[in-house]
Design an enzyme around this catalytic site. Structure first.
Site, PDB file in Angstrom:
ATOM      1  N   ASP A 227       0.946  -1.080   0.143  1.00  0.00           N
ATOM      2  CA  ASP A 227       0.032  -0.064   0.247  1.00  0.00           C
ATOM      3  C   ASP A 227       0.968   1.225   0.083  1.00  0.00           C
ATOM      4  O   ASP A 227       1.290   1.446   0.765  1.00  0.00           O
ATOM      5  CB  ASP A 227      -0.787   0.017   1.273  1.00  0.00           C
ATOM      6  CG  ASP A 227      -1.905   1.006   1.328  1.00  0.00           C
ATOM      7  OD1 ASP A 227      -1.877   2.090   0.386  1.00  0.00           O
ATOM      8  OD2 ASP A 227      -2.925   1.043   2.005  1.00  0.00           O
ATOM      9  N   GLU A 229      -0.391   4.373  -0.778  1.00  0.00           N
ATOM     10  CA  GLU A 229      -1.337   5.333  -0.922  1.00  0.00           C
ATOM     11  C   GLU A 229      -1.812   5.677  -2.023  1.00  0.00           C
ATOM     12  O   GLU A 229      -1.112   5.581  -3.134  1.00  0.00           O
ATOM     13  CB  GLU A 229      -0.817   6.529  -0.243  1.00  0.00           C
ATOM     14  CG  GLU A 229      -1.955   7.497  -0.060  1.00  0.00           C
ATOM     15  CD  GLU A 229      -3.147   7.085   0.811  1.00  0.00           C
ATOM     16  OE1 GLU A 229      -3.814   6.609   0.067  1.00  0.00           O
ATOM     17  OE2 GLU A 229      -3.099   7.207   2.000  1.00  0.00           O
ATOM     18  N   GLY A 304      -3.974   3.925   5.480  1.00  0.00           N
ATOM     19  CA  GLY A 304      -3.266   5.474   5.808  1.00  0.00           C
ATOM     20  C   GLY A 304      -4.367   6.554   6.514  1.00  0.00           C
ATOM     21  O   GLY A 304      -3.863   7.391   7.334  1.00  0.00           O
ATOM     22  N   ASP A 305      -5.396   6.651   5.786  1.00  0.00           N
ATOM     23  CA  ASP A 305      -6.792   7.591   6.223  1.00  0.00           C
ATOM     24  C   ASP A 305      -7.469   7.153   7.115  1.00  0.00           C
ATOM     25  O   ASP A 305      -8.743   7.540   7.342  1.00  0.00           O
ATOM     26  CB  ASP A 305      -7.263   8.288   4.880  1.00  0.00           C
ATOM     27  CG  ASP A 305      -7.890   7.038   4.085  1.00  0.00           C
ATOM     28  OD1 ASP A 305      -7.818   5.851   4.582  1.00  0.00           O
ATOM     29  OD2 ASP A 305      -8.651   7.359   3.101  1.00  0.00           O
ATOM     30  N   HIS A 424     -25.114 -13.118  12.865  1.00  0.00           N
ATOM     31  CA  HIS A 424     -25.357 -11.724  13.234  1.00  0.00           C
ATOM     32  C   HIS A 424     -25.178 -10.923  11.983  1.00  0.00           C
ATOM     33  O   HIS A 424     -24.447 -11.136  11.063  1.00  0.00           O
ATOM     34  CB  HIS A 424     -24.105 -11.206  14.145  1.00  0.00           C
ATOM     35  CG  HIS A 424     -22.735 -11.362  13.755  1.00  0.00           C
ATOM     36  ND1 HIS A 424     -22.038 -10.374  13.140  1.00  0.00           N
ATOM     37  CD2 HIS A 424     -21.832 -12.437  13.632  1.00  0.00           C
ATOM     38  CE1 HIS A 424     -20.915 -10.604  12.759  1.00  0.00           C
ATOM     39  NE2 HIS A 424     -20.726 -12.016  13.269  1.00  0.00           N
ATOM     40  N   ASN A 426     -25.373  -6.500  11.399  1.00  0.00           N
ATOM     41  CA  ASN A 426     -25.065  -5.379  12.131  1.00  0.00           C
ATOM     42  C   ASN A 426     -25.194  -5.791  13.536  1.00  0.00           C
ATOM     43  O   ASN A 426     -26.015  -4.850  14.286  1.00  0.00           O
ATOM     44  CB  ASN A 426     -26.152  -4.393  11.541  1.00  0.00           C
ATOM     45  CG  ASN A 426     -25.998  -3.545  10.200  1.00  0.00           C
ATOM     46  OD1 ASN A 426     -24.834  -3.853   9.740  1.00  0.00           O
ATOM     47  ND2 ASN A 426     -27.089  -3.606   9.574  1.00  0.00           N
ATOM     48  N   PHE A 427     -24.608  -6.755  13.927  1.00  0.00           N
ATOM     49  CA  PHE A 427     -24.580  -7.123  15.471  1.00  0.00           C
ATOM     50  C   PHE A 427     -26.073  -7.389  15.945  1.00  0.00           C
ATOM     51  O   PHE A 427     -25.904  -7.846  17.355  1.00  0.00           O
ATOM     52  CB  PHE A 427     -23.899  -6.028  16.282  1.00  0.00           C
ATOM     53  CG  PHE A 427     -22.366  -5.801  15.670  1.00  0.00           C
ATOM     54  CD1 PHE A 427     -21.507  -6.709  15.214  1.00  0.00           C
ATOM     55  CD2 PHE A 427     -22.226  -4.445  15.457  1.00  0.00           C
ATOM     56  CE1 PHE A 427     -20.286  -6.625  14.756  1.00  0.00           C
ATOM     57  CE2 PHE A 427     -20.907  -4.005  15.106  1.00  0.00           C
ATOM     58  CZ  PHE A 427     -19.915  -4.933  14.573  1.00  0.00           C
ATOM     59  N   ASP A 443     -20.129 -14.716   9.428  1.00  0.00           N
ATOM     60  CA  ASP A 443     -21.160 -14.129  10.399  1.00  0.00           C
ATOM     61  C   ASP A 443     -21.833 -15.159  11.000  1.00  0.00           C
ATOM     62  O   ASP A 443     -22.540 -15.026  12.021  1.00  0.00           O
ATOM     63  CB  ASP A 443     -22.059 -13.223   9.539  1.00  0.00           C
ATOM     64  CG  ASP A 443     -21.271 -11.889   9.107  1.00  0.00           C
ATOM     65  OD1 ASP A 443     -20.204 -11.606   9.731  1.00  0.00           O
ATOM     66  OD2 ASP A 443     -22.070 -11.293   8.381  1.00  0.00           O
ATOM     67  N   HIS A 471     -28.516 -11.933  25.261  1.00  0.00           N
ATOM     68  CA  HIS A 471     -29.822 -11.655  25.313  1.00  0.00           C
ATOM     69  C   HIS A 471     -30.057 -10.401  25.863  1.00  0.00           C
ATOM     70  O   HIS A 471     -29.470  -9.967  27.101  1.00  0.00           O
ATOM     71  CB  HIS A 471     -30.922 -12.979  25.994  1.00  0.00           C
ATOM     72  CG  HIS A 471     -30.636 -13.029  27.477  1.00  0.00           C
ATOM     73  ND1 HIS A 471     -31.554 -12.271  28.516  1.00  0.00           N
ATOM     74  CD2 HIS A 471     -29.773 -13.866  28.002  1.00  0.00           C
ATOM     75  CE1 HIS A 471     -30.877 -12.612  29.582  1.00  0.00           C
ATOM     76  NE2 HIS A 471     -29.877 -13.616  29.435  1.00  0.00           N
ATOM     77  N   ASP A 496     -25.640 -12.440  31.011  1.00  0.00           N
ATOM     78  CA  ASP A 496     -26.251 -12.360  29.733  1.00  0.00           C
ATOM     79  C   ASP A 496     -25.707 -12.916  28.573  1.00  0.00           C
ATOM     80  O   ASP A 496     -26.451 -13.598  27.506  1.00  0.00           O
ATOM     81  CB  ASP A 496     -26.728 -10.774  29.322  1.00  0.00           C
ATOM     82  CG  ASP A 496     -27.566 -10.299  30.399  1.00  0.00           C
ATOM     83  OD1 ASP A 496     -28.137 -10.633  31.274  1.00  0.00           O
ATOM     84  OD2 ASP A 496     -27.824  -8.900  30.164  1.00  0.00           O
TER      85      ASP A 496
END
Length: 506
Positions: A227, A229, A304-305, A424, A426-427, A443, A471, A496
């Site tokens: 990389d 950049e 890098g960003d 899962h 988006n969790f 996932d 839960h 939990d």
């Protein structure tokens, strides 16, 4: 974020040839020093990279009380003291907060700050890695690597001694060649000090993954590239270099070096054999890459960003001053092979059996009559008894399968909807039909561990090992201990996320 003044400055800076008098064989940084290209940064959570190094390798922070401790080698030049971590983190979660620089220059890696791409934390910082996400053994001794999930990253923008401008440097990293994606960008190496994209040639970092936006190697990937950049380079241009192979080694050595209008990519199997040269030649001809404009910051797991879409696993790596010879790199590779990296179990606690049918009972006080179930796609907890309907019994029963994304863990197939699995997204937990993609498989893969509250199993998400099946208000989530979401609340977290495995209802 930790102020630099609070970080321990331990190491073997300028150790040089004197280190070879140690009872421990010369480490990678001793070898680089002997070759005239000493390490200016040396990072590892698995072992000392100098034969005489006995200081802190990394710091962990536990979720129960916020206390921290440093993990050092068992002996000078040796493997990290994983047992000390296991004791400190028993019955709670732990995060890796600092990866110390062993060179003595203080180039420690800490939680990456906001950049051109904002981090996922509420304050714009990146996430920290789980301390237990990447267990391995070195010569039979247990240690832990750094498991980078998307959103996780480490950085140091105030460095000492790293290459800037068109100065020469070398670097290597030992990575997990089976843990990757196409996100930008799983990097280790030299980057911008502002955490923003400041133009072509302002980076020089090891990249690993199967991103195809810029350059590629042969086959379908993943590839080891550089990389620099605004471009991932496998050779002289931003196109394809057919001499840069797709790689699948479980433990991968990636070595990158760059000087005045010359650079090289070399790689190999960390567990056996020698390095191969994938590219050795002139800098890319596109504007900005010759001469280079390196800034000298150090990044791990991000671009890098502060691009945070990538995943990968890091075990050890260094950066040098000067352009290492092939002979020096070959000696370092021999040292890595001699360390005997090997896989170990990703699970603990009560064992699960592939092919069995199970139920998962909550252990939180007041909810012990509830079981992990689903209503359509929604995963929840429901009260289930012998008198419950056949439909509900089926919804609260799961078939244990070999992990779709990692065979060392498990996937849970819905009993009433064949071909659909707990995953899962988006969790939030859901039951969904497998589409066969790498993302779905990962996932839908979970790794059981000894229950955090001492009961049953706590089941972490393989691709996000800071997150456990939880839960919360009777709905299922992949939750972290004290994270940014409401369902990440630290209150009753251990209870939990602890589940008693029983026989299935159907």
């Amino acid at each position: 974020m930790f102020p630099r003044s609070s970080l321990r400055r331990t190491g073997a800076y300028a150790l040089g040839l004197a280190a070879t008098t140690s009872l421990v064989a010369a480490g990678p940084c001793d070898i680089y020093s002997s070759g005239g290209t000493p390490c200016v940064a040396a990072h590892s959570t698995t072992r000392a990279l100098y034969s005489a190094f006995s200081g802190a390798l990394y710091q962990v922070k536990r979720g129960s009380d916020g206390a921290t401790t440093t993990i050092s080698p068992v002996s000078a030049g040796g493997v990290a003291n994983a047992a000390a971590q296991d004791t400190f983190c028993a019955s709670t979660t732990c995060l890796i907060t600092i990866i110390y620089d062993q060179s003595g220059r203080g180039n420690h890696l800490t939680q990456a700050p906001p950049g051109g791409f904002s981090g996922p934390e509420a304050n714009g910082y990146d996430n920290l890695a789980s301390a237990i996400g990447a267990p391995v053994t070195l010569n039979g001794a247990k240690a832990y690597g750094v498991f980078i999930s998307p959103g996780t990253g480490y950085r140091n923008n105030a460095v000492s001694g790293t290459a800037t401008g068109d100065a020469s440097e070398g670097m290597y990293a030992v990575l997990d060649g089976t843990h990757y994606n196409g996100g930008c960008c799983f990097d280790y190496g030299n980057a911008e000090t502002s955490s923003t994209d400041t133009g072509n040639g302002h980076m020089e970092a090891i990249y690993y993954g199967d991103n195809t936006v810029w350059g590629t190697g042969s086959g379908s990937g993943p590839w080891f590239m550089a990389d620099l950049e605004n471009g991932l380079f496998s050779g002289a241009s931003s196109g394809q270099n057919t001499a840069d192979p797709s790689l699948s080694y479980r433990f991968l050595t990636a070595a990158l070096k760059g000087g005045q209008n010359v650079w090289a990519l070399r790689g190999g199997n960390s567990a056996s054999g020698s390095l191969s040269t994938y590219y050795n030649g002139a800098r890319p001809s596109a504007s900005g890459y010759n001469p280079m404009s390196k800034e000298g910051a150090i990044i791990l797991g991000i671009g890098g960003d502060n691009s945070v879409g990538a995943q990968g696993t890091f075990y050890e790596g260094v950066m040098t001053t000067g352009y290492p010879s092939d002979a020096t790199e070959n000696s370092v590779q021999a040292n890595i092979v001699a360390a005997k990296y090997a896989t170990t179990s990703l699970t603990s606690g009560p064992a699960l059996t592939v092919g069995s049918s199970i139920s998962l009972r909550a252990t939180t006080s007041g909810y012990t009559d509830r079981y992990l179930a689903h209503t359509g796609a929604t995963v929840n907890t429901q009260v289930v008894t012998s008198a419950s309907s056949t439909t509900l019994k089926q919804q609260a029963s799961w078939k244990v399968r070999t992990g779709l994304g990692n065979s060392g863990c498990f996937s849970f197939e819905s009993t009433d909807t064949s071909g659909s699995y707990l995953r899962h997204y988006n969790f939030e937990l859901q039951v969904a039909a497998s589409d066969g993609t790498k993302q779905f498989n990962e996932d839908a893969t979970f790794c059981p561990h000894t229950g955090l509250n001492g009961q049953g199993n706590s089941i972490l998400a393989w691709g996000y090992p800071t997150r456990f099946i939880r839960h919360y208000n009777n709905v299922g989530y992949a939750a972290s201990n004290g994270g940014v979401h409401t369902f990440d609340s630290a209150t009753s977290f251990n209870d939990d996320v602890s589940w008693v495995v029983g026989t299935s209802f159907a």
